[in-house]
Write a protein that holds these residues in place. Structure first.
Motif, short mmCIF file in Angstrom:
data_model
loop_
_atom_site.label_atom_id
_atom_site.label_comp_id
_atom_site.label_asym_id
_atom_site.label_seq_id
_atom_site.Cartn_x
_atom_site.Cartn_y
_atom_site.Cartn_z
N ALA A 1 32.63 38.56 6.84
CA ALA A 1 34.00 38.04 7.02
C ALA A 1 34.57 37.56 5.68
N ARG A 2 33.72 36.96 4.86
CA ARG A 2 34.16 36.46 3.54
C ARG A 2 34.61 37.63 2.65
N VAL A 3 33.83 38.68 2.65
CA VAL A 3 34.14 39.82 1.77
C VAL A 3 35.33 40.64 2.30
N LEU A 4 35.35 40.89 3.58
CA LEU A 4 36.39 41.78 4.11
C LEU A 4 37.71 41.06 4.42
N MET A 5 37.65 39.76 4.60
CA MET A 5 38.84 38.95 4.90
C MET A 5 39.74 39.60 5.97
N PRO A 6 39.20 39.85 7.14
CA PRO A 6 40.01 40.49 8.18
C PRO A 6 41.06 39.53 8.76
N GLU A 7 42.09 40.09 9.36
CA GLU A 7 43.11 39.22 10.00
C GLU A 7 42.54 38.59 11.26
N GLU A 8 41.56 39.27 11.86
CA GLU A 8 41.00 38.76 13.11
C GLU A 8 39.49 39.01 13.13
N GLU B 1 46.48 54.60 10.67
CA GLU B 1 45.98 53.22 10.70
C GLU B 1 44.46 53.22 10.46
N LYS B 2 43.79 54.20 11.08
CA LYS B 2 42.33 54.29 10.92
C LYS B 2 41.97 54.56 9.46
N GLY B 3 42.70 55.46 8.86
CA GLY B 3 42.46 55.79 7.46
C GLY B 3 42.72 54.61 6.55
N PHE B 4 43.77 53.86 6.86
CA PHE B 4 44.12 52.69 6.07
C PHE B 4 43.00 51.63 6.16
N THR B 5 42.48 51.44 7.37
CA THR B 5 41.38 50.48 7.56
C THR B 5 40.15 50.90 6.75
N TYR B 6 39.86 52.21 6.79
CA TYR B 6 38.70 52.72 6.05
C TYR B 6 38.88 52.49 4.54
N LEU B 7 40.07 52.77 4.09
CA LEU B 7 40.35 52.61 2.66
C LEU B 7 40.24 51.14 2.24
N GLN B 8 40.81 50.27 3.07
CA GLN B 8 40.73 48.82 2.81
C GLN B 8 39.26 48.39 2.73
N LEU B 9 38.46 48.88 3.65
CA LEU B 9 37.04 48.51 3.67
C LEU B 9 36.37 48.93 2.37
N MET B 10 36.62 50.16 1.97
CA MET B 10 35.96 50.66 0.75
C MET B 10 36.39 49.88 -0.47
N GLU B 11 37.68 49.54 -0.52
CA GLU B 11 38.17 48.77 -1.68
C GLU B 11 37.53 47.39 -1.72
N LYS B 12 37.44 46.76 -0.55
CA LYS B 12 36.87 45.42 -0.52
C LYS B 12 35.38 45.44 -0.82
N LEU B 13 34.68 46.45 -0.35
CA LEU B 13 33.24 46.53 -0.66
C LEU B 13 33.04 46.88 -2.13
N GLY B 14 33.96 47.65 -2.67
CA GLY B 14 33.87 48.01 -4.09
C GLY B 14 34.02 46.80 -4.99
N LYS B 15 34.91 45.88 -4.59
CA LYS B 15 35.15 44.68 -5.39
C LYS B 15 34.00 43.70 -5.28
N ASN B 16 33.25 43.80 -4.17
CA ASN B 16 32.20 42.82 -3.90
C ASN B 16 31.05 42.92 -4.90
#
Lengths: 208, 252
Positions: free
Chosen positions: A18-25, B237-252
């Protein structure tokens, strides 16, 4: 983004994702196998409540595929990411398989020498070939009827009557469902009884 | 040929109560899995530890744990015990897939092959790796036809979770391991709607040419990550979620 997570004894794996992904929910599924386990799970849930924002918790029976699948289905959409690190294997499999069927990403946490790493789990339902359980197929209609009208337990003859199809068509659908481990058949006197395995609920649209 | 495949781990935690509880549960699940398989000619155990390691580690445990693992250790000596990292999906998947290929090459289509797989033991990542490895063997290698009842040499596959007296079967469906493609990474080129010609240029920068580019495009479309619009392509929307996930994991 909506993060769906299964919770077990280790709250850190939920908090970290949750910390890393910061989801809205954040939707967290939790449950205890027995009363002995209850304090640990409640403690784990308390820590998650302290550290995770925009949280909604959902209690499940951690030993029942049916209960886990039905409750997870209510929250699953294309905006979700699934974190399967915590909880029982039944909880994690319920979430992972549904996520794979919808095609949403799955993550899990690997802990090595006290360092947590979030990894993706590349699970998907193959896009190749025909899917005998596609909506509208005989197998799908048969399963839907079995689960919704008969609660997962029906005489084959009743399914045939309700579907209004030839026995050979029904028999073919039944065979495919049995080969896929989704239903079982039992004989009771002259009647053939069709019983849905818990996992059959994977293929039904959940109540939103 | 009846083959039984299971996972097995042991928990070497310091906290005795927790460790004992987990280890006794693991042993119980192991035997429930064995019981559900009824009998077998060949047994394969994917474990974080080799038999001798298990034996050495449990020496320092409580008497209950030692007694519990004693029976398993005796059985493991007659089975094929393969050391695998059960907490890492990718590492576990590779080894399991290799072993399954050996079994299928040796028996499938030649004799009746009954495979019972117990997924209740070990760790989740390992259990999912085993599940996906066997599904891929069945579907990608076209062994699916042997699941039919009316073939000369059949494959009977039972894959289940056995715990507390309940055996829950898992579905046999065309799930697959998407790691070998890993084409989702190209979603980065669709942060904004793009024309097809632009996407081809972007893919070319990554060394993706011609038909390979078409395959990627079709894959992203069929997965529902992107969609066509009047003059190009955009993320769903699904593609956007996937992209967001990859970007956030990349920054981690």
């Amino acid at each position: 983004m909506k993060l769906l997570s299964t919770l077990g004894w280790a709250p850190q794996v939920i908090v970290e994702v949750a910390r890393v992904l910061m989801p809205e929910e954040n939707i967290v599924f939790y449950g205890y196998v027995n009363e002995d386990e209850r304090p640990r799970i409640e403690n784990s849930l308390r820590k998650v409540r302290e550290e995770v924002e925009n949280l909604r918790v959902v209690k499940v029976d951690p030993m029942s595929f049916q209960d886990c699948i039905k409750k997870i289905q209510r929250f699953l959409d294309e905006n979700c990411v699934a974190n399967i690190t915590g909880g029982t294997k039944i909880m994690a499999f319920s979430l992972a398989l549904q996520a794979a069927m919808v095609g949403i990403p799955i993550v899990y946490v690997v802990t090595t020498k006290n360092k947590m790493r979030i990894k993706t789990l590349p699970l998907l339902l193959s896009l190749k070939g025909k899917n005998f359980l596609r909506e509208g197929s005989t197998a799908h209609r048969m399963l839907e009827l079995l689960l919704t009208k008969y609660g997962g337990f029906a005489k084959l003859i009743d399914l045939k009557r309700d579907l209004g199809i030839k026995y050979s068509t029904l028999s073919d659908a039944k065979r495919k469902l049995m080969e896929a481990n989704i239903i079982q058949e039992r004989k009771e006197g002259k009647n053939k009884i069709i019983i849905a395995n818990d996992i059959a609920y994977l293929f039904m649209e959940g109540e939103k | 040929m009846r083959v039984f495949i299971t996972l097995l781990t042991l928990y070497p935690y310091q906290e005795e109560d927790l460790r004992k509880k987990l280890n006794l549960e693991e042993v119980e699940k192991f035997w429930e899995g064995v019981k559900a398989a009824e009998s077998f000619d060949k047994g394969i155990v994917f474990s974080n530890f080799e038999v001798e390691e298990i034996k050495a580690i449990v020496e320092n445990f409580t008497r209950d744990e030692r007694e519990a693992y004693k029976g398993i250790i005796a059985l493991l000596r007659n089975l094929n015990c393969i050391k695998v990292n059960l907490t890492d999906y990718d590492l576990a998947y590779e080894k399991m897939r290799e072993k399954l290929e050996d079994i299928f090459d040796a028996y499938a289509g030649k004799v009746d092959l009954e495979i019972n797989i117990n997924l209740s033991c070990g760790h989740k990542a390992g259990a999912l790796a085993l599940y996906i490895a066997i599904m891929e063997m069945i579907y990608n290698k076209s062994y699916y036809r042997y699941l039919r009842r009316r073939v000369r040499t059949r494959i009977i596959l039972r894959i289940y979770h056995a715990e507390k007296g309940t055996i829950s079967p898992l579905p046999i469906l065309n799930f697959e391991n998407g790691r070998r493609r890993n084409w989702e990474k190209y979603l980065k080129y669709l942060k904004k709607p793009v024309k097809l010609s632009q996407l081809r240029k972007d893919l070319k920068k990554d060394g993706i040419l011609g038909r390979e580019g078409d395959k990627i495009l079709m894959y992203l479309l069929r997965c529902g990550y992107i969609e066509s619009m009047e003059d190009g392509l955009r993320l769903t929307e699904k593609g956007f979620t996937y992209l967001q996930l990859m970007e956030k994991l990349g920054k981690n």
